[in-house]
Scaffold this active site. Structure first.
Site, PDB file in Angstrom:
ATOM      1  N   HIS A 135       4.535 -17.111 -45.784  1.00 18.16           N
ATOM      2  CA  HIS A 135       5.047 -18.445 -45.478  1.00 18.16           C
ATOM      3  C   HIS A 135       4.900 -18.640 -43.961  1.00 18.16           C
ATOM      4  O   HIS A 135       4.988 -17.672 -43.205  1.00 18.16           O
ATOM      5  CB  HIS A 135       6.526 -18.472 -45.876  1.00 18.16           C
ATOM      6  CG  HIS A 135       7.201 -19.798 -45.792  1.00 18.16           C
ATOM      7  ND1 HIS A 135       7.645 -20.318 -44.615  1.00 18.16           N
ATOM      8  CD2 HIS A 135       7.527 -20.706 -46.756  1.00 18.16           C
ATOM      9  CE1 HIS A 135       8.229 -21.496 -44.850  1.00 18.16           C
ATOM     10  NE2 HIS A 135       8.168 -21.751 -46.146  1.00 18.16           N
ATOM     11  N   ASP A 212      10.727 -10.487 -45.704  1.00 25.46           N
ATOM     12  CA  ASP A 212      11.143 -11.868 -45.916  1.00 25.46           C
ATOM     13  C   ASP A 212      11.523 -11.960 -47.390  1.00 25.46           C
ATOM     14  O   ASP A 212      10.662 -11.967 -48.272  1.00 25.46           O
ATOM     15  CB  ASP A 212       9.968 -12.785 -45.568  1.00 25.46           C
ATOM     16  CG  ASP A 212      10.206 -14.221 -46.001  1.00 25.46           C
ATOM     17  OD1 ASP A 212      11.215 -14.491 -46.680  1.00 25.46           O
ATOM     18  OD2 ASP A 212       9.365 -15.078 -45.671  1.00 25.46           O
ATOM     19  N   GLN A 215      12.357 -15.448 -51.295  1.00 22.93           N
ATOM     20  CA  GLN A 215      12.067 -15.718 -52.716  1.00 22.93           C
ATOM     21  C   GLN A 215      12.400 -14.527 -53.609  1.00 22.93           C
ATOM     22  O   GLN A 215      11.977 -14.486 -54.765  1.00 22.93           O
ATOM     23  CB  GLN A 215      10.582 -16.075 -52.889  1.00 22.93           C
ATOM     24  CG  GLN A 215      10.158 -17.322 -52.155  1.00 22.93           C
ATOM     25  CD  GLN A 215      10.816 -18.585 -52.692  1.00 22.93           C
ATOM     26  OE1 GLN A 215      11.307 -18.625 -53.826  1.00 22.93           O
ATOM     27  NE2 GLN A 215      10.826 -19.636 -51.897  1.00 22.93           N
ATOM     28  N   LYS A 238      18.616 -20.967 -51.229  1.00 26.03           N
ATOM     29  CA  LYS A 238      17.725 -20.575 -52.319  1.00 26.03           C
ATOM     30  C   LYS A 238      18.442 -19.680 -53.327  1.00 26.03           C
ATOM     31  O   LYS A 238      17.858 -19.188 -54.271  1.00 26.03           O
ATOM     32  CB  LYS A 238      16.488 -19.862 -51.774  1.00 26.03           C
ATOM     33  CG  LYS A 238      15.602 -20.790 -50.936  1.00 26.03           C
ATOM     34  CD  LYS A 238      14.351 -20.106 -50.498  1.00 26.03           C
ATOM     35  CE  LYS A 238      13.647 -20.836 -49.378  1.00 26.03           C
ATOM     36  NZ  LYS A 238      12.846 -21.968 -49.836  1.00 26.03           N
ATOM     37  N   CYS A 376       3.792 -24.529 -47.247  1.00 29.09           N
ATOM     38  CA  CYS A 376       3.942 -23.793 -45.980  1.00 29.09           C
ATOM     39  C   CYS A 376       3.167 -22.485 -46.003  1.00 29.09           C
ATOM     40  O   CYS A 376       3.601 -21.473 -45.431  1.00 29.09           O
ATOM     41  CB  CYS A 376       5.406 -23.525 -45.645  1.00 29.09           C
ATOM     42  SG  CYS A 376       6.322 -24.989 -45.223  1.00 29.09           S
TER      43      CYS A 376
END
Ligand code: PMP
Length: 418
Positions: A135, A212, A215, A238, A376
């Site tokens: 991302h 990261d 997700q 999220k 993104c």
């Protein structure tokens, strides 16, 4: 698989899907006269009533600034804020609660590490390793830092299925690499990266790893001690919590060595015009008044996830993904972008030669919310030589019936757009 602590993931939802959906008021909305079909969960998830109420209660009943008041309200707010820190600590199984830094999201958490770790550890000629799947939030902060420090990026390539080429990773890993920063799960393709293997290989060369987890945190149990990861970033919004709050987890030993990211109140011990000294962890990295209501909302979101059960969530989302892949592949004109063997709750696709925006617009008119565009991840789109994709992303509150509506909508779009 991601967690060696079974007790964290053995709970199940004992309620029916209708009861679960009733927890989310927005799911009762209609759009253009159709019941909302919300399949944009990778962009942000919906919020259950308990989260909304917790934030409302803070403002209505005990709104006050934290950490610096002796009065009743301030202590109540401070307690709630620090309970939230412990809840996050438990959720990811961090060793110490002061390893949990509240930020405004994944983006800020990555920027914090890029800036602070960069100042402390990165010199001209060094490299930072990322991947082609990242991302923009896990590209640009490193680029900015590299420009500043005279360093450069190394990028792990992917194969045609959208999986990291691990032999290339092995070859790129050399003594110039000061940090590996990769996504746990790709927001565009849904690929689940082999993060344990990446961490083990990087650690064999004493290279720290940042994940990261924007997700991943809502789909899989993450145990930072089991993974032995050095930094982990994720966003509250999220994972059924509010916007404006996120988390940076960092190992105490590294965070203690790193300079402050921002200056201001909270992060200082003593201040004089000649020289100031800094507070201990985690406050050293939390300058200014934080998003108190949002941190409290995040705590309740984690409680909510725990009440549903991460095991249940993972199983249910895998059922939905399998069902959606099966139904969508019946559409002749449809082409999947990304077909990783291991994937979490996102599916990207294109319909014939149509532009993803046109498909998205037609779906929207039927009340179906999907995301279209480059998500993104512009470099990833360039690798696939496409302008963008249509992305459907799922949460445990979605249903097979909603997927049927998506499939019907895509078929209609294929006919209308030729
Ligand atoms: N990384 C990934 C993989 C993401 O999906 C996102 C959000 N789309 C981010 C980083 C940035 O998260 P935020 O905007 O909440 O900071």
């Amino acid at each position: 698989m991601f967690n060696d602590n079974d007790t964290l993931t053995t709970k199940k939802a004992h309620r029916g899907i209708d009861q679960i959906r009733a927890d989310f008021p927005i799911l009762q909305t209609t759009v253009y006269g159709h019941p909302l079909v919300y399949l944009d969960n990778a962009a942000t998830t919906q919020k259950p009533n308990v989260v909304l109420k917790a934030m409302d209660d803070y403002y209505k009943i005990y709104n006050s600034n934290i950490h610096r008041g002796v009065h009743y309200l301030s202590q109540k707010a401070t307690d709630a804020f620090e309970v939230a820190r412990r809840r996050v600590q438990e959720y990811i199984n961090a060793k110490h609660e002061h390893e949990i830094i509240f930020t405004k999201g994944t983006t800020e958490a990555i920027n914090l590490v890029a800036s602070s770790f960069g100042k402390r550890y990165v010199k001209p000629g060094d490299t930072i390793m990322i991947s082609e799947l990242e991302h923009h939030s896990n590209i640009i902060p490193w680029q900015l830092m590299c420009e500043d420090r005279g360093a450069s990026l190394k990028v792990i390539p992917i194969n045609e299925k959208g999986e990291l080429k691990m032999e290339a990773f092995d070859a790129l890993l050399d003594e110039t690499v000061k940090l590996v920063a990769v996504s746990f799960v790709s927001n565009t393709l849904g690929t689940v990266n082999p993060v344990k293997e990446i961490i083990e290989k990087a650690h064999a060369r004493n290279i720290p790893v940042m994940l990261d987890a924007a997700q991943a945190i809502q789909h899989v149990g993450i145990d930072v001690q089991f993974l032995d990861v050095d930094f982990l970033a994720f966003s509250g919004h999220k994972m059924y919590g509010p916007t404006g709050v996120g988390v940076l987890y960092g190992k105490e030993s590294l965070l203690n060595e790193m300079p402050p990211y921002q200056g201001g109140g909270e992060m200082i011990k003593t201040v004089s015009f000649e020289k100031s000294t800094y507070n201990v962890l985690p406050f050293k990295f939390e300058a200014g008044t934080p998003n108190v209501a949002e941190v409290i909302g995040l705590e309740v979101a984690i409680n909510y996830i725990n009440s549903i059960g991460l095991d249940f969530i993972r199983e249910r989302e895998q059922q939905l993904i399998t069902y959606a892949l099966g139904q969508l592949q019946e559409i002749d004109e449809l082409r999947f972008i990304g077909e990783a063997a291991e994937r979490a709750a996102s599916i990207s696709f294109l319909v014939g030669d149509t532009h993803p925006f046109d498909v998205g617009e037609l779906l929207d008119k039927q009340g179906i919310a999907v995301r279209t565009g480059h998500h993104c991840t512009e470099p990833l789109m360039n690798i696939f030589k496409i302008p963008g994709t249509v992305r459907a992303s799922f949460a445990f509150y979605n249903t097979e019936e909603e997927i049927d509506k998506l499939v019907k909508g895509v078929k209609k779009a294929a006919v209308l757009l030729g």
